[in-house]
Write a protein that holds these residues in place. Sequence first.
Motif, mmCIF file in Angstrom:
data_model
loop_
_atom_site.group_PDB
_atom_site.id
_atom_site.type_symbol
_atom_site.label_atom_id
_atom_site.label_comp_id
_atom_site.label_asym_id
_atom_site.label_seq_id
_atom_site.Cartn_x
_atom_site.Cartn_y
_atom_site.Cartn_z
ATOM 1 N N ASP A 345 32.988 -31.067 1.257
ATOM 2 C CA ASP A 345 31.543 -31.345 1.349
ATOM 3 C C ASP A 345 31.382 -32.857 1.480
ATOM 4 N N LEU A 347 30.708 -36.827 2.097
ATOM 5 C CA LEU A 347 29.728 -37.906 1.961
ATOM 6 C C LEU A 347 30.451 -39.197 2.339
ATOM 7 N N ARG A 389 30.823 -34.857 -1.934
ATOM 8 C CA ARG A 389 29.440 -35.185 -2.292
ATOM 9 C C ARG A 389 29.225 -35.126 -3.799
ATOM 10 N N ASP A 390 29.857 -34.169 -4.479
ATOM 11 C CA ASP A 390 29.620 -34.066 -5.920
ATOM 12 C C ASP A 390 30.452 -35.059 -6.733
ATOM 13 N N GLU A 394 23.617 -40.174 -8.682
ATOM 14 C CA GLU A 394 22.733 -41.338 -8.813
ATOM 15 C C GLU A 394 22.423 -41.608 -10.274
ATOM 16 N N LYS A 424 19.630 -43.461 1.137
ATOM 17 C CA LYS A 424 19.066 -42.118 1.243
ATOM 18 C C LYS A 424 18.340 -41.958 2.565
ATOM 19 N N ASP A 425 18.175 -40.703 2.984
ATOM 20 C CA ASP A 425 17.354 -40.446 4.155
ATOM 21 C C ASP A 425 15.911 -40.179 3.711
ATOM 22 N N ASN A 427 14.334 -37.591 3.279
ATOM 23 C CA ASN A 427 14.166 -36.447 2.378
ATOM 24 C C ASN A 427 14.772 -36.683 1.005
ATOM 25 N N GLY A 428 15.262 -37.888 0.805
ATOM 26 C CA GLY A 428 15.840 -38.215 -0.491
ATOM 27 C C GLY A 428 17.291 -37.838 -0.649
ATOM 28 N N ASN A 429 17.922 -37.414 0.453
ATOM 29 C CA ASN A 429 19.343 -37.058 0.398
ATOM 30 C C ASN A 429 20.206 -38.302 0.559
ATOM 31 N N ILE A 430 21.206 -38.432 -0.258
ATOM 32 C CA ILE A 430 22.101 -39.587 -0.169
ATOM 33 C C ILE A 430 22.981 -39.438 1.055
ATOM 34 N N THR A 431 23.029 -40.452 1.870
ATOM 35 C CA THR A 431 23.773 -40.385 3.134
ATOM 36 C C THR A 431 24.994 -41.299 3.161
#
Length: 550
Positions: A345, A347, A389-390, A394, A424-425, A427-431
């Motif tokens: 997953d 990141l 990702r995990d 934050e 973040k994008d 939508n608040g997702n970390i990129t």
Amino acid sequence: MNEERSLNFIEEIIEADLKSNKHGGRVLTRFPPEPNGYLHIGHAKSICLNFGLADKYGGKTNLRFDDTNPLSEDVEYVDSIKYDINWLGFEWEEELYTSDYFEKLYEFAVILINKGLAYVDESDPDEIAKAKGTPTEPGIPTPARSRSVEENLRIFREMREGKYKDGEWVLRAKIDLASPNMHMRDPLLYRIKHAHHHRTGDEWCIYPMYDFAHGQSDSIEEITHSVCTLEFVPHRPLYDWLIENIGIYESRQYEFARLNMTYTVMSKRRLLQLVNDKLVEGWDDPRMPTISGLRRRGYTPASIRDFCDRIGVAKRENKIDFSLLEFCVREDLNKTAWRRMAVLDPLKLIITNYPEGQEEVLIGENNPEVEGGEGQREIPFSRELWIERDDFLEDAPRKFFRLSPGKQVRLKHAYIIQCDDFKKDENGNITEIYCSYVPESKSGEDTSGLKVKGTIHWVSVPHAKTAEVRLYDRLFQVEDPAAEPDFKSTLNPDSLTIIDAFIEPDLLNADTKRGYQFIRKGYFTLDKLSSDEKLVFNRTVGLRDNWAKK
């Protein structure tokens, strides 16, 4: 087999027989599969027992295919069974088939007819079943029971010659219609089947029933210890009666508890339903409890043999937790699987103080569980990495020892890094994660003096290769699917998840003969669907039992 444990009851019988010289000091077992499907883990228990007993006591084991039902048998199943047995690490003394004995079995039936102990019956199946009575009521003879020996011989011969249709006649033993054992109430010995046989072609149109073929085949081969599962206990009196009244070598039958396991089914009929209804990919679907399915999933012969040894041989039925099988393969793969890094997953992580365009080659051992590591492999490193990702939070709790703002971790086989920032994008997702590294902290050459509690895996972005990763889980959601009104309704909808992952480039050299531990993610194996264009990896088992909590 494990020499340190106490003897099981079959070993005690064999040792007593050897001591008394009952079979002239011989031990000859047999494994008698029906070639009507693929073998499953329950058959593995029987294989390990029969071949293991012979190995332990200096004996031999025959492989005998019980090919008495041409309607359900296929050469494909014969070939798969032989492959599975060899793969588990066993070799048979002789490859035999019940069809080898069709002429001899016919002669045995004639002996019984001549003795007045068998007769032909034209009653239909419902009439025969009704005439057998019930467990509390004796049966009644059909008119055929009083037929003369001469007429029985004539009609039985004509059955063989093909003069009658399927179901028109059967041959029955004449034993005891009042027996408390329903198997002794004039059981069927032969039935008519006009079907092409995979070995004898169209030579025969009458075929022996299992109870007539089994014991007599054991006797012909002079099997000393005929080992089968507990459901055949009621069949043993018939086994003995046939051998005694035909007057042949006295083989003996011994019964042990079959393997019942949670979260699966142990019936070839049910497994065939799953295959025919296309609820699985086939007999070797990695979710199936078949030996071929377990092999494709990455289970090893050693792990299955270990499992069979651990569960032992008992006289009482029990249910084994699927987790024990998973434990056995973890134990084996931990010692044999090569370590590799894969991000399932992804990141993106950017090391801001690592020079742009710079690359280096780091070194990782193949297997830290083995002295010398079984060699090393090269791992490319660069400014941009993929991490899980995990592995970043934050707002991390106090005992989160992976990446979070201001925290340090070690990159496996590489450097200590510190998280400085992230993006973040909308939508608040970390990129993206932005980190700095400590040049003096290189693994194996660390002079930084820094101590960190967490280590995470990674894959270099410009060097990453892609692979399809199949995450397998248990095929059923309930412990005993066979007990449900419709076992198929309990299938686990999450038994297979397919994702695309980034893998370190050395995995391009992976092969199906070796297991791999994707560091911190589980044990995986290369699937047969892999090609030069696309690698496919199956998860064999996770690093720990996630079902224990459930």
